[in-house]
Design a protein around this motif. Sequence first.
Motif, PDB file in Angstrom:
ATOM      1  N   GLY A  10      27.129  38.212  40.093  1.00 17.15           N
ATOM      2  CA  GLY A  10      26.365  39.414  39.827  1.00 17.15           C
ATOM      3  C   GLY A  10      26.975  40.249  38.735  1.00 17.15           C
ATOM      4  O   GLY A  10      27.863  39.812  38.005  1.00 17.15           O
ATOM      5  N   LEU A  11      26.485  41.480  38.649  1.00 12.13           N
ATOM      6  CA  LEU A  11      26.910  42.428  37.622  1.00 12.13           C
ATOM      7  C   LEU A  11      27.792  43.489  38.266  1.00 12.13           C
ATOM      8  O   LEU A  11      27.381  44.110  39.258  1.00 12.13           O
ATOM      9  N   VAL A  12      28.984  43.660  37.696  1.00 16.95           N
ATOM     10  CA  VAL A  12      29.910  44.670  38.203  1.00 16.95           C
ATOM     11  C   VAL A  12      30.525  45.414  37.032  1.00 16.95           C
ATOM     12  O   VAL A  12      30.371  45.010  35.872  1.00 16.95           O
ATOM     13  N   GLN A  13      31.238  46.483  37.342  1.00 11.17           N
ATOM     14  CA  GLN A  13      31.923  47.245  36.306  1.00 11.17           C
ATOM     15  C   GLN A  13      33.388  46.834  36.237  1.00 11.17           C
ATOM     16  O   GLN A  13      33.947  46.302  37.214  1.00 11.17           O
ATOM     17  N   SER A  17      35.633  44.522  42.182  1.00  7.80           N
ATOM     18  CA  SER A  17      35.961  43.238  42.791  1.00  7.80           C
ATOM     19  C   SER A  17      34.687  42.469  43.105  1.00  7.80           C
ATOM     20  O   SER A  17      33.615  43.066  43.279  1.00  7.80           O
ATOM     21  N   LEU A  18      34.843  41.166  43.204  1.00  4.08           N
ATOM     22  CA  LEU A  18      33.715  40.303  43.517  1.00  4.08           C
ATOM     23  C   LEU A  18      34.265  39.058  44.196  1.00  4.08           C
ATOM     24  O   LEU A  18      35.359  38.600  43.881  1.00  4.08           O
ATOM     25  N   GLY A  66      47.581  37.247  39.671  1.00  2.00           N
ATOM     26  CA  GLY A  66      47.766  38.603  40.166  1.00  2.00           C
ATOM     27  C   GLY A  66      46.463  39.345  40.391  1.00  2.00           C
ATOM     28  O   GLY A  66      46.456  40.407  41.020  1.00  2.00           O
ATOM     29  N   ARG A  67      45.356  38.807  39.901  1.00  2.24           N
ATOM     30  CA  ARG A  67      44.052  39.453  40.086  1.00  2.24           C
ATOM     31  C   ARG A  67      43.100  38.600  40.929  1.00  2.24           C
ATOM     32  O   ARG A  67      42.318  39.145  41.711  1.00  2.24           O
ATOM     33  N   PHE A  68      43.153  37.318  40.765  1.00  3.66           N
ATOM     34  CA  PHE A  68      42.264  36.411  41.494  1.00  3.66           C
ATOM     35  C   PHE A  68      43.048  35.686  42.587  1.00  3.66           C
ATOM     36  O   PHE A  68      44.217  35.362  42.420  1.00  3.66           O
ATOM     37  N   THR A  69      42.366  35.406  43.693  1.00  4.12           N
ATOM     38  CA  THR A  69      42.975  34.641  44.776  1.00  4.12           C
ATOM     39  C   THR A  69      42.004  33.565  45.232  1.00  4.12           C
ATOM     40  O   THR A  69      40.851  33.866  45.569  1.00  4.12           O
ATOM     41  N   ILE A  70      42.470  32.343  45.241  1.00 10.93           N
ATOM     42  CA  ILE A  70      41.656  31.247  45.738  1.00 10.93           C
ATOM     43  C   ILE A  70      42.056  30.940  47.172  1.00 10.93           C
ATOM     44  O   ILE A  70      43.237  31.005  47.532  1.00 10.93           O
ATOM     45  N   SER A  71      41.073  30.638  47.989  1.00 11.08           N
ATOM     46  CA  SER A  71      41.349  30.273  49.371  1.00 11.08           C
ATOM     47  C   SER A  71      40.328  29.231  49.805  1.00 11.08           C
ATOM     48  O   SER A  71      39.370  28.951  49.089  1.00 11.08           O
ATOM     49  N   GLY A  77      34.320  24.190  55.552  1.00 12.50           N
ATOM     50  CA  GLY A  77      34.013  23.474  54.314  1.00 12.50           C
ATOM     51  C   GLY A  77      33.694  24.408  53.164  1.00 12.50           C
ATOM     52  O   GLY A  77      32.805  24.128  52.349  1.00 12.50           O
ATOM     53  N   THR A  78      34.404  25.512  53.078  1.00  8.96           N
ATOM     54  CA  THR A  78      34.132  26.479  52.025  1.00  8.96           C
ATOM     55  C   THR A  78      35.378  26.774  51.197  1.00  8.96           C
ATOM     56  O   THR A  78      36.508  26.688  51.676  1.00  8.96           O
ATOM     57  N   GLY A  79      35.137  27.134  49.957  1.00  2.29           N
ATOM     58  CA  GLY A  79      36.181  27.597  49.060  1.00  2.29           C
ATOM     59  C   GLY A  79      35.769  28.964  48.546  1.00  2.29           C
ATOM     60  O   GLY A  79      34.581  29.225  48.322  1.00  2.29           O
ATOM     61  N   THR A  80      36.731  29.850  48.374  1.00  2.00           N
ATOM     62  CA  THR A  80      36.435  31.222  47.969  1.00  2.00           C
ATOM     63  C   THR A  80      37.322  31.633  46.810  1.00  2.00           C
ATOM     64  O   THR A  80      38.506  31.276  46.759  1.00  2.00           O
ATOM     65  N   LEU A  81      36.750  32.391  45.910  1.00  2.00           N
ATOM     66  CA  LEU A  81      37.508  32.969  44.811  1.00  2.00           C
ATOM     67  C   LEU A  81      37.315  34.482  44.887  1.00  2.00           C
ATOM     68  O   LEU A  81      36.209  34.986  44.649  1.00  2.00           O
ATOM     69  N   GLN A  82      38.362  35.174  45.293  1.00  2.00           N
ATOM     70  CA  GLN A  82      38.353  36.631  45.348  1.00  2.00           C
ATOM     71  C   GLN A  82      38.833  37.143  44.009  1.00  2.00           C
ATOM     72  O   GLN A  82      39.955  36.834  43.588  1.00  2.00           O
ATOM     73  N   MET A  83      37.998  37.921  43.354  1.00  2.19           N
ATOM     74  CA  MET A  83      38.315  38.412  42.019  1.00  2.19           C
ATOM     75  C   MET A  83      38.444  39.927  42.061  1.00  2.19           C
ATOM     76  O   MET A  83      37.477  40.618  42.377  1.00  2.19           O
ATOM     77  N   ASN A  84      39.624  40.412  41.774  1.00  2.00           N
ATOM     78  CA  ASN A  84      39.888  41.850  41.757  1.00  2.00           C
ATOM     79  C   ASN A  84      40.218  42.309  40.346  1.00  2.00           C
ATOM     80  O   ASN A  84      40.547  41.497  39.477  1.00  2.00           O
ATOM     81  N   SER A  85      40.126  43.605  40.140  1.00  2.00           N
ATOM     82  CA  SER A  85      40.455  44.195  38.838  1.00  2.00           C
ATOM     83  C   SER A  85      39.764  43.442  37.710  1.00  2.00           C
ATOM     84  O   SER A  85      40.385  43.071  36.707  1.00  2.00           O
ATOM     85  N   LEU A  86      38.487  43.235  37.882  1.00  2.00           N
ATOM     86  CA  LEU A  86      37.744  42.448  36.903  1.00  2.00           C
ATOM     87  C   LEU A  86      37.716  43.129  35.547  1.00  2.00           C
ATOM     88  O   LEU A  86      37.687  44.369  35.444  1.00  2.00           O
ATOM     89  N   LYS A  87      37.726  42.303  34.509  1.00  2.00           N
ATOM     90  CA  LYS A  87      37.711  42.780  33.139  1.00  2.00           C
ATOM     91  C   LYS A  87      36.474  42.226  32.427  1.00  2.00           C
ATOM     92  O   LYS A  87      35.958  41.168  32.810  1.00  2.00           O
TER      93      LYS A  87
END
Length: 127
Positions: A10-13, A17-18, A66-71, A77-87
């Motif tokens: 999606g669209l964020v500022q 985080s996404l 330091g900004r993204f975390t994969i889990s 059966g899922t993979g996740t990418l937590q994205m913080n402090s997006l640029k």
Amino acid sequence: RSSCRRLGGGLVQAGDSLRLTCAASVQDFRSYVVGWFRQAPGKEREFVAAFRNRGGTTYYTDSVKGRFTISRDNAKGTGTLQMNSLKPEDTAIYYCALAPGSTITSSMYSARSYNIWGKGTLVTVSS
């Protein structure tokens, strides 16, 4: 038929985080390396992060450390990418992918090592 289904995007500022999630339809999900790639407009697809189940080792490209975390959740059966402090430079189409667990570490950074891909999801970061 093996596949990955992605959720999120999606669209964020800038600074927001996404979370992106990939739901895989494969047998023995835990044997796979889970990877995330992205492709910005006019650029080649690039490696973002990967998670090897054996040893629980994670790998990141320098620009997201330091900004993204994969889990991953092997039970679901899922993979996740937590994205913080997006640029704004994180703006791209993001893809989840699976590679065989036998993939050597140096090859995990290459899209050619992944044989199951999800459809991309657009992440747009406004400044």
